[in-house]
Motif scaffolding. Structure first.
Motif, PDB file in Angstrom:
ATOM      1  N   GLY A 133      11.545 -13.423   6.685  1.00  0.00           N
ATOM      2  CA  GLY A 133      12.942 -13.695   6.987  1.00  0.00           C
ATOM      3  C   GLY A 133      13.836 -12.666   6.329  1.00  0.00           C
ATOM      4  O   GLY A 133      13.373 -11.609   5.868  1.00  0.00           O
ATOM      5  N   LEU A 134      15.101 -12.963   6.263  1.00  0.00           N
ATOM      6  CA  LEU A 134      16.066 -12.040   5.676  1.00  0.00           C
ATOM      7  C   LEU A 134      15.731 -11.702   4.229  1.00  0.00           C
ATOM      8  O   LEU A 134      15.883 -10.549   3.799  1.00  0.00           O
ATOM      9  N   GLN A 135      15.254 -12.701   3.473  1.00  0.00           N
ATOM     10  CA  GLN A 135      14.930 -12.457   2.075  1.00  0.00           C
ATOM     11  C   GLN A 135      13.805 -11.439   1.940  1.00  0.00           C
ATOM     12  O   GLN A 135      13.801 -10.624   1.011  1.00  0.00           O
ATOM     13  N   THR A 136      12.846 -11.463   2.869  1.00  0.00           N
ATOM     14  CA  THR A 136      11.745 -10.498   2.834  1.00  0.00           C
ATOM     15  C   THR A 136      12.276  -9.073   2.942  1.00  0.00           C
ATOM     16  O   THR A 136      11.880  -8.182   2.177  1.00  0.00           O
ATOM     17  N   ILE A 137      13.176  -8.865   3.887  1.00  0.00           N
ATOM     18  CA  ILE A 137      13.716  -7.520   4.116  1.00  0.00           C
ATOM     19  C   ILE A 137      14.585  -7.092   2.940  1.00  0.00           C
ATOM     20  O   ILE A 137      14.512  -5.929   2.483  1.00  0.00           O
ATOM     21  N   GLN A 138      15.393  -7.993   2.424  1.00  0.00           N
ATOM     22  CA  GLN A 138      16.244  -7.651   1.289  1.00  0.00           C
ATOM     23  C   GLN A 138      15.402  -7.298   0.071  1.00  0.00           C
ATOM     24  O   GLN A 138      15.702  -6.342  -0.661  1.00  0.00           O
ATOM     25  N   THR A 139      14.339  -8.063  -0.158  1.00  0.00           N
ATOM     26  CA  THR A 139      13.455  -7.786  -1.295  1.00  0.00           C
ATOM     27  C   THR A 139      12.771  -6.441  -1.131  1.00  0.00           C
ATOM     28  O   THR A 139      12.643  -5.679  -2.101  1.00  0.00           O
ATOM     29  N   MET A 140      12.312  -6.136   0.075  1.00  0.00           N
ATOM     30  CA  MET A 140      11.693  -4.826   0.315  1.00  0.00           C
ATOM     31  C   MET A 140      12.671  -3.700   0.017  1.00  0.00           C
ATOM     32  O   MET A 140      12.314  -2.696  -0.613  1.00  0.00           O
ATOM     33  N   HIS A 141      13.893  -3.843   0.472  1.00  0.00           N
ATOM     34  CA  HIS A 141      14.898  -2.808   0.237  1.00  0.00           C
ATOM     35  C   HIS A 141      15.130  -2.599  -1.261  1.00  0.00           C
ATOM     36  O   HIS A 141      15.148  -1.455  -1.749  1.00  0.00           O
ATOM     37  N   GLU A 142      15.281  -3.685  -1.991  1.00  0.00           N
ATOM     38  CA  GLU A 142      15.536  -3.589  -3.432  1.00  0.00           C
ATOM     39  C   GLU A 142      14.339  -3.000  -4.180  1.00  0.00           C
ATOM     40  O   GLU A 142      14.519  -2.303  -5.190  1.00  0.00           O
ATOM     41  N   ALA A 143      13.130  -3.267  -3.688  1.00  0.00           N
ATOM     42  CA  ALA A 143      11.924  -2.785  -4.369  1.00  0.00           C
ATOM     43  C   ALA A 143      11.514  -1.380  -3.930  1.00  0.00           C
ATOM     44  O   ALA A 143      10.700  -0.738  -4.601  1.00  0.00           O
ATOM     45  N   GLY A 144      12.044  -0.919  -2.803  1.00  0.00           N
ATOM     46  CA  GLY A 144      11.708   0.419  -2.336  1.00  0.00           C
ATOM     47  C   GLY A 144      10.716   0.454  -1.188  1.00  0.00           C
ATOM     48  O   GLY A 144      10.237   1.533  -0.813  1.00  0.00           O
ATOM     49  N   GLY A 145      10.391  -0.696  -0.589  1.00  0.00           N
ATOM     50  CA  GLY A 145       9.493  -0.726   0.559  1.00  0.00           C
ATOM     51  C   GLY A 145      10.178  -0.180   1.792  1.00  0.00           C
ATOM     52  O   GLY A 145      11.378  -0.381   1.989  1.00  0.00           O
ATOM     53  N   LEU A 164       5.638  -1.007  -9.835  1.00  0.00           N
ATOM     54  CA  LEU A 164       4.473  -0.145 -10.032  1.00  0.00           C
ATOM     55  C   LEU A 164       4.564   1.160  -9.249  1.00  0.00           C
ATOM     56  O   LEU A 164       3.946   2.150  -9.622  1.00  0.00           O
ATOM     57  N   CYS A 165       5.320   1.144  -8.157  1.00  0.00           N
ATOM     58  CA  CYS A 165       5.499   2.347  -7.333  1.00  0.00           C
ATOM     59  C   CYS A 165       6.980   2.712  -7.392  1.00  0.00           C
ATOM     60  O   CYS A 165       7.735   2.450  -6.463  1.00  0.00           O
ATOM     61  N   ARG A 166       7.384   3.337  -8.479  1.00  0.00           N
ATOM     62  CA  ARG A 166       8.802   3.570  -8.750  1.00  0.00           C
ATOM     63  C   ARG A 166       9.441   4.549  -7.770  1.00  0.00           C
ATOM     64  O   ARG A 166      10.660   4.517  -7.580  1.00  0.00           O
ATOM     65  N   ARG A 167       8.627   5.380  -7.121  1.00  0.00           N
ATOM     66  CA  ARG A 167       9.204   6.322  -6.155  1.00  0.00           C
ATOM     67  C   ARG A 167       9.527   5.650  -4.832  1.00  0.00           C
ATOM     68  O   ARG A 167      10.233   6.221  -3.985  1.00  0.00           O
ATOM     69  N   GLY A 168       9.031   4.436  -4.640  1.00  0.00           N
ATOM     70  CA  GLY A 168       9.292   3.700  -3.411  1.00  0.00           C
ATOM     71  C   GLY A 168       8.480   4.231  -2.239  1.00  0.00           C
ATOM     72  O   GLY A 168       7.540   5.013  -2.400  1.00  0.00           O
ATOM     73  N   GLY A 169       8.863   3.801  -1.044  1.00  0.00           N
ATOM     74  CA  GLY A 169       8.212   4.277   0.173  1.00  0.00           C
ATOM     75  C   GLY A 169       6.928   3.548   0.532  1.00  0.00           C
ATOM     76  O   GLY A 169       6.208   3.978   1.442  1.00  0.00           O
ATOM     77  N   PHE A 170       6.625   2.446  -0.140  1.00  0.00           N
ATOM     78  CA  PHE A 170       5.356   1.760   0.142  1.00  0.00           C
ATOM     79  C   PHE A 170       5.465   0.897   1.410  1.00  0.00           C
ATOM     80  O   PHE A 170       6.550   0.596   1.909  1.00  0.00           O
ATOM     81  N   THR A 171       4.307   0.514   1.909  1.00  0.00           N
ATOM     82  CA  THR A 171       4.182  -0.301   3.117  1.00  0.00           C
ATOM     83  C   THR A 171       3.657  -1.683   2.741  1.00  0.00           C
ATOM     84  O   THR A 171       2.762  -1.801   1.908  1.00  0.00           O
ATOM     85  N   VAL A 172       4.210  -2.706   3.367  1.00  0.00           N
ATOM     86  CA  VAL A 172       3.744  -4.081   3.160  1.00  0.00           C
ATOM     87  C   VAL A 172       3.038  -4.544   4.433  1.00  0.00           C
ATOM     88  O   VAL A 172       3.589  -4.420   5.534  1.00  0.00           O
ATOM     89  N   VAL A 173       1.831  -5.038   4.279  1.00  0.00           N
ATOM     90  CA  VAL A 173       1.067  -5.594   5.393  1.00  0.00           C
ATOM     91  C   VAL A 173       0.916  -7.096   5.157  1.00  0.00           C
ATOM     92  O   VAL A 173       0.440  -7.508   4.098  1.00  0.00           O
ATOM     93  N   VAL A 182       0.838  -1.193   0.000  1.00  0.00           N
ATOM     94  CA  VAL A 182       0.000   0.000   0.000  1.00  0.00           C
ATOM     95  C   VAL A 182       0.873   1.242   0.000  1.00  0.00           C
ATOM     96  O   VAL A 182       1.929   1.280   0.634  1.00  0.00           O
ATOM     97  N   ASN A 183       0.424   2.280  -0.694  1.00  0.00           N
ATOM     98  CA  ASN A 183       1.095   3.574  -0.664  1.00  0.00           C
ATOM     99  C   ASN A 183       0.060   4.667  -0.829  1.00  0.00           C
ATOM    100  O   ASN A 183      -0.797   4.598  -1.719  1.00  0.00           O
ATOM    101  N   ASP A 184       0.117   5.660   0.073  1.00  0.00           N
ATOM    102  CA  ASP A 184      -0.849   6.766   0.043  1.00  0.00           C
ATOM    103  C   ASP A 184      -2.284   6.252   0.031  1.00  0.00           C
ATOM    104  O   ASP A 184      -3.135   6.749  -0.707  1.00  0.00           O
ATOM    105  N   MET A 185      -2.533   5.214   0.831  1.00  0.00           N
ATOM    106  CA  MET A 185      -3.870   4.626   0.985  1.00  0.00           C
ATOM    107  C   MET A 185      -4.439   4.144  -0.345  1.00  0.00           C
ATOM    108  O   MET A 185      -5.635   4.236  -0.613  1.00  0.00           O
ATOM    109  N   ALA A 186      -3.556   3.617  -1.180  1.00  0.00           N
ATOM    110  CA  ALA A 186      -3.959   2.970  -2.430  1.00  0.00           C
ATOM    111  C   ALA A 186      -3.267   1.613  -2.486  1.00  0.00           C
ATOM    112  O   ALA A 186      -2.096   1.488  -2.123  1.00  0.00           O
TER     113      ALA A 186
END
Length: 298
Positions: free
Chosen positions: A243-255, A217-226, A193-197
């Motif tokens: 796990g570690l892969q979750t955090i690494q993937t979030m970092h690479e994707a901009g979460g 889809l959210c190239r500016r990053g900053g999104f939240t994962v629930v 989710v980003n900006d309640m979308a």
């Protein structure tokens, strides 16, 4: 655990079967079970389970194809296993590939499973409960991995130094009920989710690929994962896991923020996960539905 006989001799450790899919969860479970004195016989899904690691940890280990339920049952029977734990992700995309039956070459027990229990749909719960029912025909029962390693469940609170911002709290509140509804429909457990979308939702592809799609889809990053448990969550399988892969993937994707459900989510390599999130500036918060509702009202 080792069973002590009245005469002081230590009986043979209880035998546990591990039906292993992909990821680190099977490894962590096998290590925890061995540390508690259990004899662990592993059966890994070929091409998915981390075979080399499990061979080194389990007392005995074999691999079977995804559609070889009969072979898996026979393996457990040969090793006198009556109680089994599922751990690890089962990749189901192969079920939707061309010529799937030729690729899988299912044995008779798998064919029986499909025609007896999987006629109406191919949802996660339907498939995994069908597997359990087929094993039960041979008097083999499934339990939750958390019976053996309850310390893997995430407790309530802020897990990282960084806390969600006001905007991220809005996204958490916005995404929580939607994620729960996805779980109720047995579609997936995660939502970005980003900006309640809603940017991306998890389906058959799994959490990491959902997060990567959110980054595309959210190239500016900053999104939240629930990521939440299903309202009807069966703790024997498909428990939300990070796990570690979750955090690494979030970092690479901009979460930038991860919200998980306390008491219902497994965290593998907890300290390493928290340390990596702190290093990368990602907030992790563990909360429950009641707290989400309170924050929505405030």
């Amino acid at each position: 655990m080792k069973v002590h006989r009245p005469d002081g001799d230590i009986a043979r450790p209880e035998r546990i079967g591990l039906l292993a899919g992909a990821g680190r969860f099977p490894i962590v479970f096998a290590e925890a079970a061995r540390q508690r004195g259990y004899y662990v016989h592993g059966v890994g899904v070929m091409g998915m389970a981390p075979a080399e690691d499990l061979q080194a940890i389990c007392h005995s280990y074999e691999e079977v194809g995804l559609a070889k339920i009969g072979k898996a049952i026979s393996s457990f029977r040969r090793h006198s296993i009556g109680h089994i734990v599922m751990a690890g992700k089962i990749e189901k995309t192969v079920l939707f590939q061309p010529r799937r039956w030729l690729r899988l070459l299912p044995d008779w027990r798998t064919i029986h499973l499909f025609f007896s229990y999987v006629r109406e749909n191919r949802k996660d719960d339907t498939l995994l409960l069908a597997v359990i029912r087929e094993f039960e025909r041979d008097r083999m029962t499934f339990g939750s991995a958390l019976e053996y390693c309850p310390e893997l469940l995430v407790q309530h609170g802020f897990l990282t130094r960084r806390k969600p911002t006001a905007a991220q709290w809005k996204d958490i509140r916005f995404g929580w009920d939607t994620a729960k509804e996805l779980g109720r429909l047995d579609i997936g457990q995660s939502i970005a989710v980003n900006d309640m979308a809603v940017i991306a939702v998890e389906a058959i592809e799994g959490t990491d690929r959902c997060i990567r799609r959110a980054g595309e889809l959210c190239r500016r990053g900053g999104f939240t994962v629930v990521k939440v448990a299903k309202p009807q969550q069966d703790m024997r399988f498909d428990v939300p896991t990070i796990g570690l892969q979750t955090i690494q993937t979030m970092h690479e994707a901009g979460g930038r923020c991860l919200a998980i459900e306390s008491g219902m989510t497994i965290m593998l390599d907890r300290q390493e996960v928290v340390d990596l999130a702190d290093k990368l500036g990602i907030a992790i918060v563990s909360l429950n539905a009641e707290e989400v509702q309170l924050k929505m009202a405030s």
